[in-house]
Design an enzyme around this catalytic site. Structure first.
Site, mmCIF file in Angstrom:
data_model
loop_
_atom_site.group_PDB
_atom_site.id
_atom_site.type_symbol
_atom_site.label_atom_id
_atom_site.label_comp_id
_atom_site.label_asym_id
_atom_site.label_seq_id
_atom_site.Cartn_x
_atom_site.Cartn_y
_atom_site.Cartn_z
ATOM 1 N N ASP A 69 0.856 -1.183 0.000
ATOM 2 C CA ASP A 69 0.000 0.000 0.000
ATOM 3 C C ASP A 69 0.887 1.227 0.000
ATOM 4 O O ASP A 69 1.956 1.250 0.600
ATOM 5 C CB ASP A 69 -0.969 0.002 1.190
ATOM 6 C CG ASP A 69 -0.289 0.011 2.540
ATOM 7 O OD1 ASP A 69 0.028 1.110 3.047
ATOM 8 O OD2 ASP A 69 -0.087 -1.080 3.108
ATOM 9 N N ASP A 158 -9.480 3.351 6.096
ATOM 10 C CA ASP A 158 -8.361 3.309 7.034
ATOM 11 C C ASP A 158 -8.769 4.106 8.267
ATOM 12 O O ASP A 158 -8.850 5.333 8.223
ATOM 13 C CB ASP A 158 -7.128 3.926 6.363
ATOM 14 C CG ASP A 158 -5.944 4.079 7.317
ATOM 15 O OD1 ASP A 158 -6.027 3.608 8.461
ATOM 16 O OD2 ASP A 158 -4.933 4.677 6.892
ATOM 17 N N GLU A 160 -7.778 4.629 12.212
ATOM 18 C CA GLU A 160 -6.727 4.369 13.190
ATOM 19 C C GLU A 160 -6.550 5.588 14.085
ATOM 20 O O GLU A 160 -7.372 6.499 14.078
ATOM 21 C CB GLU A 160 -5.432 3.994 12.480
ATOM 22 C CG GLU A 160 -4.945 5.012 11.448
ATOM 23 C CD GLU A 160 -3.676 4.564 10.727
ATOM 24 O OE1 GLU A 160 -2.593 4.712 11.325
ATOM 25 O OE2 GLU A 160 -3.773 4.076 9.572
#
Length: 269
Positions: A69, A158, A160
């Protein structure tokens, strides 16, 4: 000529309006982000949870396909070299919040596909700047779409640690769970597939109470070392494992949970 009282009042009101417009703060959601180029899948995981420090996964252990990624941090990627070295799939960061788009996304997303890799896009979530559906729409409109061509990964969220402040973006576990579900539902509505969820066990447990609300979505788990560890939120297996933050390929190193045929099935939703 002297101003009439009405003219003076009109001028006074206009001046007050202009002053108020100048003084009004820019909404947080519209403010430029301080360092979106430094925010990528795992940037905050490594900062808060470390990168393991022990032996790394033996990438030759089985026939799982390998990938990577990338984000603007990697800039222009030599995708032909990635393919020669065995890279089979790549996620590229497309967006962050509701204002940032990766300036290298076109080269990364289209270049990986042209080199024969299966490609996909991900969104770096900032749950404190807008609701989940709004960020999902921004993502889909700026690279997060999906096509059933057998070589496009599901769009990925994503989520986080907050790179700009409070770990859980000042949301309660119930609020965070609702945010993720709203994002997921809107992606599913717009694209026809549920988004892959990138998150760590520690963050997910702390910020959602280890919710199982999206446990039907594919899981992309970051854990640097020789095993995936405990999975969060009711997931019984991962789709993708981010096992190292450096290695053979540019960016982070990933392993899909299966061979090439299974990867193709995954792309078909």
């Amino acid at each position: 000529m002297e101003s009439t009282p009405r003219t003076s009042l009109r001028a006074l009101l206009a001046g007050v309006l202009v002053t108020a417009m100048v003084a009004a703060p820019t909404p947080a959601s519209a403010q430029p982000l301080a360092h979106p180029q430094d925010d990528y899948a795992g940037s905050q995981i490594a900062k808060h949870e470390g990168t393991g420090g022990g032996p790394l996964l033996d990438v030759r252990a089985n026939d799982d396909v390998l990938g990577l990624d990338v984000a603007s941090y990697q800039g222009t990627v030599d995708w032909a070299a990635v393919a020669r070295n065995g890279g089979k799939f790549a996620y590229s960061k497309a967006t962050e919040g509701i204002t940032y788009t990766n300036p290298s996304f076109g080269q990364q997303y289209n270049g990986s596909y042209a080199a024969g890799l299966t490609h996909g896009a991900y969104h770096f979530a900032l749950p404190d700047v807008s609701d989940g559906a709004t960020q999902a729409n921004f993502f889909v409109d700026h690279g997060g779409a999906w096509s059933r061509d057998g070589r496009t990964l599901p769009p990925a969220l994503d989520i986080e640690y907050n790179p700009y402040g409070d770990t859980c973006y000042k949301l309660t576990p119930e609020q965070m769970t609702a945010w993720v579900k709203a994002f997921s539902d809107q992606i599913w509505y717009r694209t026809g597939v549920p988004p892959t969820i990138y998150t760590s066990y520690t963050w997910w447990t702390k910020c959602t109470g280890n919710s199982t609300v999206v446990s039907r979505n594919p899981l992309w788990i970051p854990r640097y070392g020789t095993d995936v560890g405990t999975l969060p939120g009711g997931w019984t297996t991962q789709a993708i494992w981010q096992f190292a933050d450096k290695g053979t390929f540019p960016g982070d190193q990933n392993r899909f949970n299966g061979n090439g045929d299974r990867l193709r099935s995954f792309t078909l939703g």
